[in-house]
Design an enzyme around this catalytic site. Structure first.
Site, PDB file in Angstrom:
ATOM      1  CG  ASN A  45      33.222  16.340  68.066  1.00 48.43           C
ATOM      2  OD1 ASN A  45      32.608  17.325  68.462  1.00 48.43           O
ATOM      3  ND2 ASN A  45      33.166  15.173  68.708  1.00 48.43           N
ATOM      4  CB  ILE A  46      31.216  16.564  61.899  1.00 45.87           C
ATOM      5  CG1 ILE A  46      31.224  18.086  62.119  1.00 45.87           C
ATOM      6  CG2 ILE A  46      29.985  16.132  61.111  1.00 45.87           C
ATOM      7  CD1 ILE A  46      31.459  18.902  60.844  1.00 45.87           C
ATOM      8  CD  GLU A  47      31.139  11.330  67.473  1.00 41.14           C
ATOM      9  OE1 GLU A  47      30.106  10.675  67.712  1.00 41.14           O
ATOM     10  OE2 GLU A  47      32.073  11.474  68.288  1.00 41.14           O
ATOM     11  CB  CYS A  56      39.068  16.070  65.063  1.00 42.22           C
ATOM     12  SG  CYS A  56      39.488  14.399  65.558  1.00 42.22           S
ATOM     13  CD  GLU A  58      41.264  19.101  67.626  1.00 37.28           C
ATOM     14  OE1 GLU A  58      40.195  18.617  67.178  1.00 37.28           O
ATOM     15  OE2 GLU A  58      41.865  18.633  68.596  1.00 37.28           O
ATOM     16  CB  CYS A  93      43.527  12.679  67.283  1.00 31.46           C
ATOM     17  SG  CYS A  93      43.180  13.171  65.578  1.00 31.46           S
ATOM     18  CB  CYS A  96      44.074  17.025  64.698  1.00 25.70           C
ATOM     19  SG  CYS A  96      42.340  16.669  64.339  1.00 25.70           S
TER      20      CYS A  96
END
Ligand code: THU
Length: 140
Positions: A45-47, A56, A58, A93, A96
């Site tokens: 995940n990359i915020e 996310c 995935e 989620c 995804c």
């Protein structure tokens, strides 16, 4: 999938989780996506400070794979949990699941793992029943 294959995929997701960029939620997720040709694409995940651009784990894995020409997939393993807490069975989620729907058949396998020996198996059909997909837009 054979147990050793699942084991390896879950471990690859756990390894990918170490790259998680999650300074806001401190919730670290890794994914390992097995393409039909046997190639594995990993993602984390990359915020983002603006929150909504967050990607996310995935989807990172899917977008890496698709950007390299893969459109056919067998399974994904997901490993997630808080940075300083215990791993949990981290379920994908809704967004995804929809991305999976675009590229995968209903029997696509989804492994929610804590480690190689500890995982739960689902199919895409179980996690996204009656999903809207490419077939809905096919013309007769
Ligand atoms: N997240 C994932 O990467 N995959 C999931 O399956 C659930 C949630 C991420 C998004 C966000 O960076 C953090 O976990 C908390 O929601």
């Amino acid at each position: 999938m054979e147990k050793t294959e699942i084991w390896e995929l879950v471990e690859q997701a756990a390894e990918a989780r170490k790259q998680s960029y999650s300074p806001y939620s401190h919730f670290m997720v890794g994914a390992a996506l097995l393409a039909a040709d046997g190639t594995v694409y990993t993602g984390c995940n990359i915020e983002n400070a603006a929150y909504t651009p967050t990607n996310c784990a995935e989807r990172t894995a899917f977008f890496k794979a698709v950007s390299e020409g893969r459109h056919s997939f067998r399974a994904i393993a997901i490993v997630g949990g808080p940075k300083d807490g215990e791993l949990q069975y981290c379920t994908p989620c809704g967004v995804c699941r929809q991305v999976m729907m675009e590229f995968c058949t209903p029997d696509f396998e989804i492994y929610l793992g804590k480690n190689g020996e500890d995982y739960i198996r689902y199919t895409l059909k179980e996690l996204l029943p009656e999903g809207f997909g490419p077939a809905n837009l096919e013309r007769e």
